[in-house]
Design a protein around this motif. Structure first.
Motif, PDB file in Angstrom:
ATOM      1  N   LYS A 167      24.623 -12.858  -1.575  1.00 41.02           N
ATOM      2  CA  LYS A 167      25.063 -11.601  -1.958  1.00 41.02           C
ATOM      3  C   LYS A 167      25.220 -10.751  -3.894  1.00 41.02           C
ATOM      4  CE  LYS A 167      28.898  -8.571  -0.838  1.00 41.02           C
ATOM      5  NZ  LYS A 167      30.601  -8.756  -0.704  1.00 41.02           N
ATOM      6  N   ARG A 168      25.194 -11.539  -5.233  1.00 44.27           N
ATOM      7  CA  ARG A 168      24.923 -11.470  -5.430  1.00 44.27           C
ATOM      8  C   ARG A 168      23.548 -11.180  -6.092  1.00 44.27           C
ATOM      9  NH1 ARG A 168      28.890 -16.090  -5.994  1.00 44.27           N
ATOM     10  NH2 ARG A 168      27.762 -17.293  -6.573  1.00 44.27           N
ATOM     11  N   ARG A 169      22.720 -12.168  -6.010  1.00 41.03           N
ATOM     12  CA  ARG A 169      21.178 -11.715  -6.059  1.00 41.03           C
ATOM     13  C   ARG A 169      20.901 -10.718  -5.880  1.00 41.03           C
ATOM     14  NH1 ARG A 169      16.464 -16.453  -4.149  1.00 41.03           N
ATOM     15  NH2 ARG A 169      15.223 -15.717  -6.202  1.00 41.03           N
ATOM     16  N   ALA A 170      21.576 -10.901  -4.318  1.00 43.31           N
ATOM     17  CA  ALA A 170      20.462  -8.679  -3.931  1.00 43.31           C
ATOM     18  C   ALA A 170      21.342  -8.289  -4.740  1.00 43.31           C
ATOM     19  CB  ALA A 170      21.234  -8.806  -2.477  1.00 43.31           C
ATOM     20  N   LEU A 171      22.938  -8.000  -4.926  1.00 46.25           N
ATOM     21  CA  LEU A 171      23.162  -6.932  -5.752  1.00 46.25           C
ATOM     22  C   LEU A 171      22.379  -6.663  -7.494  1.00 46.25           C
ATOM     23  CD1 LEU A 171      26.819  -7.448  -5.440  1.00 46.25           C
ATOM     24  CD2 LEU A 171      25.788  -5.808  -4.776  1.00 46.25           C
ATOM     25  N   ARG A 172      21.815  -8.064  -8.091  1.00 46.87           N
ATOM     26  CA  ARG A 172      21.042  -8.298  -9.160  1.00 46.87           C
ATOM     27  C   ARG A 172      19.918  -7.944  -9.268  1.00 46.87           C
ATOM     28  NH1 ARG A 172      23.166 -13.700 -10.017  1.00 46.87           N
ATOM     29  NH2 ARG A 172      21.245 -14.214  -9.083  1.00 46.87           N
ATOM     30  N   GLN A 173      19.127  -7.755  -8.009  1.00 45.38           N
ATOM     31  CA  GLN A 173      17.824  -7.513  -7.439  1.00 45.38           C
ATOM     32  C   GLN A 173      17.413  -5.861  -7.786  1.00 45.38           C
ATOM     33  OE1 GLN A 173      14.499  -8.835  -7.449  1.00 45.38           O
ATOM     34  NE2 GLN A 173      15.528 -10.691  -7.911  1.00 45.38           N
ATOM     35  N   MET A 174      19.263  -5.493  -7.001  1.00 40.68           N
ATOM     36  CA  MET A 174      19.504  -4.254  -6.147  1.00 40.68           C
ATOM     37  C   MET A 174      19.576  -3.008  -7.604  1.00 40.68           C
ATOM     38  SD  MET A 174      21.922  -2.015  -4.043  1.00 40.68           S
ATOM     39  CE  MET A 174      23.377  -2.997  -4.496  1.00 40.68           C
ATOM     40  N   LYS A 186      17.823  -4.332 -10.831  1.00 43.81           N
ATOM     41  CA  LYS A 186      17.621  -4.974 -11.496  1.00 43.81           C
ATOM     42  C   LYS A 186      16.576  -3.439 -11.026  1.00 43.81           C
ATOM     43  CE  LYS A 186      15.753  -8.851 -12.667  1.00 43.81           C
ATOM     44  NZ  LYS A 186      14.815  -9.881 -12.208  1.00 43.81           N
ATOM     45  N   THR A 187      15.909  -3.695  -9.843  1.00 47.80           N
ATOM     46  CA  THR A 187      15.377  -1.850  -9.093  1.00 47.80           C
ATOM     47  C   THR A 187      14.982  -0.896  -9.579  1.00 47.80           C
ATOM     48  OG1 THR A 187      16.050  -2.100  -7.363  1.00 47.80           O
ATOM     49  CG2 THR A 187      14.508  -3.700  -7.180  1.00 47.80           C
ATOM     50  N   THR A 188      16.506  -0.008  -9.367  1.00 47.11           N
ATOM     51  CA  THR A 188      17.352   0.960  -9.707  1.00 47.11           C
ATOM     52  C   THR A 188      17.245   1.386 -10.879  1.00 47.11           C
ATOM     53  OG1 THR A 188      19.793   0.107  -9.639  1.00 47.11           O
ATOM     54  CG2 THR A 188      18.464   1.100  -7.517  1.00 47.11           C
ATOM     55  N   SER A 189      17.137   0.054 -12.491  1.00 50.13           N
ATOM     56  CA  SER A 189      17.410   0.416 -13.614  1.00 50.13           C
ATOM     57  C   SER A 189      15.470   1.297 -13.778  1.00 50.13           C
ATOM     58  CB  SER A 189      17.732  -0.542 -14.583  1.00 50.13           C
ATOM     59  OG  SER A 189      16.846  -1.910 -13.851  1.00 50.13           O
ATOM     60  N   LEU A 190      15.074   0.260 -13.220  1.00 49.24           N
ATOM     61  CA  LEU A 190      13.427   0.413 -13.464  1.00 49.24           C
ATOM     62  C   LEU A 190      12.600   2.559 -13.718  1.00 49.24           C
ATOM     63  CD1 LEU A 190      11.639  -2.300 -12.158  1.00 49.24           C
ATOM     64  CD2 LEU A 190      12.602  -1.923 -14.224  1.00 49.24           C
TER      65      LEU A 190
END
Length: 177
Positions: free
Chosen positions: A164-171, A173-177
């Motif tokens: 869950k934490r990994r998915a949140l980090r990925q999300m 990361k993708t929204t800040s780009l």
């Protein structure tokens, strides 16, 4: 060399051991399978880790993989989880499994009596023979089953939380780009 993390002293050894343990745990967490499948594999490996190591035969690994196949767990997680029992703590595991197995043993009299955890106990455990091996398998099974169940219920929320934490980090990361 100094006794830092790169040295050869006790501190360096412990640092390497902690790093290696963390690496294996991360490998388990990153297995691409459902968390329940990975947790079942961990449970099978923890169960098998309580069984004695038979020289020349990967007994623990075979039991872990076969049981994870039967319970539809991750074979990789089962293999990695068997390493909770390792050459650094085999004597402790053997001592405990021998004591527990001796209580439930079908053998009336074994040739040794282990009363304490010392050098004499190590020598005696090294020479137990097939009867002693059977006693340790009985003890390992009796301790391994509840240990595997506990490992399942501890690892499942840890795996889910990590993912869950990994998915949140990925999300993020993708929204800040």
């Amino acid at each position: 060399m100094s006794e830092n993390g790169n040295g050869r002293g006790a501190r360096g050894f412990l640092t390497r051991l902690v790093r290696q343990s963390r690496l294996y745990w991360l490998k388990v967490l990153r297995i691409k399978a459902e968390p329940e499948v990975v947790a079942r594999g961990i449970a099978c490996g923890v169960f098998a880790a309580w069984l004695p190591v038979v020289p020349g035969v990967p007994f623990q690994i075979l039991v872990a993989i076969v049981s994870s196949f039967i319970l539809r767990g991750s074979k990789v997680a089962a293999f990695l989880a068997t390493w909770i029992s390792n050459p650094l703590n085999w004597v402790f595991f053997y001592f405990v499994t021998y004591k527990v197995g001796g209580f439930f043993s079908p053998f009336e009299h074994l040739s040794i009596r282990i009363e304490s955890f010392d050098m004499e106990a190590i020598k005696q455990l090294a020479n137990v023979g097939w009867r002693g091996l059977v006693v340790m398998i009985i003890g390992g099974t009796i301790i391994g089953i509840p240990s595997g169940v506990v490992a399942y219920f501890i690892s499942l929320p840890l795996i889910r939380g990590y993912r869950k934490r990994r998915a949140l980090r990925q999300m993020r990361k993708t929204t800040s780009l």
